[in-house]
Design a protein around this motif. Sequence first.
Motif, short mmCIF file in Angstrom:
data_model
loop_
_atom_site.label_atom_id
_atom_site.label_comp_id
_atom_site.label_asym_id
_atom_site.label_seq_id
_atom_site.Cartn_x
_atom_site.Cartn_y
_atom_site.Cartn_z
N CYS A 28 22.74 -3.86 117.29
CA CYS A 28 21.91 -2.65 117.17
C CYS A 28 21.30 -2.53 115.78
O CYS A 28 20.10 -2.25 115.63
N LEU A 29 22.12 -2.77 114.75
CA LEU A 29 21.62 -2.69 113.38
C LEU A 29 20.59 -3.79 113.10
O LEU A 29 19.59 -3.55 112.42
N GLY A 30 20.85 -4.98 113.61
CA GLY A 30 19.92 -6.09 113.41
C GLY A 30 18.56 -5.80 114.00
O GLY A 30 17.53 -6.02 113.35
N PHE A 31 18.54 -5.28 115.22
CA PHE A 31 17.27 -4.94 115.86
C PHE A 31 16.58 -3.79 115.12
O PHE A 31 15.35 -3.80 114.95
N ALA A 32 17.36 -2.79 114.69
CA ALA A 32 16.77 -1.65 113.98
C ALA A 32 16.14 -2.10 112.66
O ALA A 32 15.03 -1.66 112.31
N MET A 33 16.82 -2.98 111.93
CA MET A 33 16.29 -3.47 110.66
C MET A 33 15.03 -4.31 110.88
O MET A 33 14.06 -4.22 110.11
N ALA A 34 15.03 -5.13 111.94
CA ALA A 34 13.84 -5.94 112.24
C ALA A 34 12.66 -5.05 112.61
O ALA A 34 11.52 -5.31 112.21
N ILE A 35 12.93 -3.96 113.35
CA ILE A 35 11.87 -3.03 113.73
C ILE A 35 11.29 -2.34 112.49
O ILE A 35 10.06 -2.23 112.35
N LEU A 36 12.16 -1.89 111.59
CA LEU A 36 11.68 -1.23 110.37
C LEU A 36 10.85 -2.18 109.51
O LEU A 36 9.77 -1.81 109.01
N ALA A 37 11.34 -3.41 109.35
CA ALA A 37 10.59 -4.40 108.56
C ALA A 37 9.23 -4.68 109.21
O ALA A 37 8.20 -4.76 108.53
N GLY A 38 9.23 -4.83 110.53
CA GLY A 38 7.98 -5.10 111.24
C GLY A 38 7.00 -3.94 111.16
O GLY A 38 5.79 -4.14 111.03
N SER A 39 7.52 -2.71 111.22
CA SER A 39 6.64 -1.53 111.16
C SER A 39 5.94 -1.43 109.80
O SER A 39 4.75 -1.13 109.74
N PHE A 40 6.67 -1.71 108.72
CA PHE A 40 6.07 -1.69 107.38
C PHE A 40 5.02 -2.80 107.24
O PHE A 40 3.96 -2.59 106.65
N TYR A 52 1.79 5.56 110.39
CA TYR A 52 3.09 4.86 110.39
C TYR A 52 3.79 5.02 111.73
O TYR A 52 4.49 4.10 112.19
N THR A 53 3.60 6.16 112.39
CA THR A 53 4.22 6.37 113.70
C THR A 53 3.73 5.33 114.70
O THR A 53 4.53 4.74 115.44
N ASN A 54 2.42 5.08 114.71
CA ASN A 54 1.87 4.06 115.61
C ASN A 54 2.35 2.66 115.22
O ASN A 54 2.60 1.82 116.08
N SER A 55 2.46 2.43 113.91
CA SER A 55 2.97 1.13 113.44
C SER A 55 4.40 0.91 113.89
O SER A 55 4.77 -0.18 114.34
N LEU A 56 5.22 1.95 113.78
CA LEU A 56 6.61 1.87 114.22
C LEU A 56 6.68 1.67 115.73
O LEU A 56 7.52 0.90 116.23
N TYR A 57 5.82 2.36 116.45
CA TYR A 57 5.78 2.23 117.92
C TYR A 57 5.45 0.79 118.32
O TYR A 57 6.13 0.21 119.18
N ILE A 58 4.43 0.22 117.69
CA ILE A 58 4.01 -1.16 118.03
C ILE A 58 5.10 -2.16 117.64
O ILE A 58 5.37 -3.10 118.39
N ALA A 59 5.73 -1.96 116.48
CA ALA A 59 6.80 -2.86 116.04
C ALA A 59 7.98 -2.80 117.00
O ALA A 59 8.56 -3.84 117.36
N THR A 60 8.34 -1.60 117.42
CA THR A 60 9.45 -1.44 118.38
C THR A 60 9.11 -2.10 119.70
O THR A 60 9.94 -2.82 120.28
N SER A 61 7.90 -1.88 120.17
CA SER A 61 7.46 -2.47 121.43
C SER A 61 7.43 -4.00 121.35
O SER A 61 7.71 -4.68 122.34
N SER A 62 7.11 -4.54 120.18
CA SER A 62 7.08 -5.99 119.99
C SER A 62 8.48 -6.58 119.93
O SER A 62 8.78 -7.56 120.64
N ILE A 63 9.34 -6.01 119.09
CA ILE A 63 10.71 -6.51 118.96
C ILE A 63 11.47 -6.37 120.28
O ILE A 63 12.24 -7.25 120.68
#
Length: 540
Positions: A28-40, A52-63
């Motif tokens: 869970c932590l690994g995926f969360a960290m990857a999502i945060l890094a991808g969103s930035f 940033y909300t849309n960036s986070l959404y797209i990063a989450t959807s990608s990961i």
Amino acid sequence: MHPLKLFKRNVNRIAKAFLLLSVARTLCLGFAMAILAGSFAIYVTESGRLSYTNSLYIATSSICVTGLSPVLLSELQRPTQLIMMFLIQIGGLGIITFTVLIGVLVVRGLSRSTRLASFVYEATDAHLAKKMREKNQGHSQSGVVAPGKKKSEAEASYVRRMLLSLFNISLSIEAVGAILLYFYMPETDRLPGTPNRLFLSLFTSVSAFNNAGFSVVDDLSFLAKDPISLLIIQFLIVMGGIGFPVIIFIEKSILEIIQKFMSKIETVTETFMMRRTMLLGEDPPAWFIFIIATSVRLEERLEVYRKELFGDANRMQMSIIVLGSLILIHIGGISILLIEYNNLETIGKMGFTEKLFNSFFLSVSSRTAGFNTFDITEIRSATYVLLCSLMFIGGGPQGAAGGIKITTFFILILYLKNVISPQTRVQAWGEDVSKNSVAISTRIYFLATISLVIFMFLITLANGNKHGIETIFFEVMSAFGTVGLSLGMTPYTNDIEKYLYIALMFMGRVGTFTLLIAFTGHSGLGDLGSKDDGLKIQVG
């Protein structure tokens, strides 16, 4: 203190802290960290064009390999699309790697609540390596060579070689898919964003194999009249969704068939040569000898390669996944064809062949990938219910697919049958199923159902009656199943809804049962099945 030493010390502390966490919490932590890094990364690359909300959404959807997006991918910058492809790749391979390892370690008595240190110890076969060293030291002291040394060495590298097979096969399938799409896709000059043909082929292949459902041209409607391209993408989706161990099992079976065929050719050729020599007294032609030599050499190489493949599924799990996938694909494909046959807004205007291919394509895509070749906002109610059901079931447990998984659904059906016709144990084709597998399946179904109800309620509140309950339910099922099909609601969601969908996609990717273990520290199974000798089937 020197900055470099301070950095190393902090890295070591973080690594030690991770080793004390359970496998579930680490995942869970690994995926969360990857999502945060991808969103930035996406936010910076788009230079303020995306919130940033849309960036986070797209990063989450990608990961989470979902495929939902609040913006059109064709309008994003090429570097952003490259970042998304990278996130899809690490998200897909990441979840496959963890689930494959868990599947192996379940047999060794470990679970998702095991600490990462123990998990790594088992996953790297350190316990086998230690036993091997102790055994060899004992034999060396007594002056005796260990007779099982080669076997122990092979055992000690099992998981490492299995992971190597996983990456090799995954990347090879993606590469072959990209090459085939490059040559068979129709003209792409008039598509949104005017993508480079090579990049479009590669992105589509990676997205299809990892069951992401993203397309840099927004959808695949330009392939609606191209059955060959649809078949290629369906093949990639199915290979990514059925699970790596099943792919290995199928590949080994195919290699075994080829080996038997080559052996038959060798036998027939040798027999023919002997008869010719005895009857005519002539030496066999050079090409006869070449055929035999080539056949023998190829047979040997195939045997070596087959032995190098590690991590295949047991026959029961393979049968459940393959048979279940075939049944669901055909039920979905035939049903969509019949329901939408005369719907002029979907496939009604197509010829019969195009209707057939597009119906089966949506059936395959709806369980895991999220690609569409026609406007699904105009589908009929019966198709809507069917797609929601397929999204909820999903694919194989050791692949990139979402949902509760085919094996979970299969065991639930067996459990229901056992309730109607009571037996001492739940059985599949005459074999007792592990009590743990049955218990985890029922918990996954219960957790998934409760989670969907809660998120439906929260999203409906946040939506403020802008969309109907049917549209919201479809989007929720798509996010939970990490599918990516949409009835057009995603671009019009507010920030609160987007964060709820982000949480739902995350939960759908890592799994409700894994999240339960991450939060509570245990699976809630206690000693159930600790002495269970039933057939272990990985679920969830």
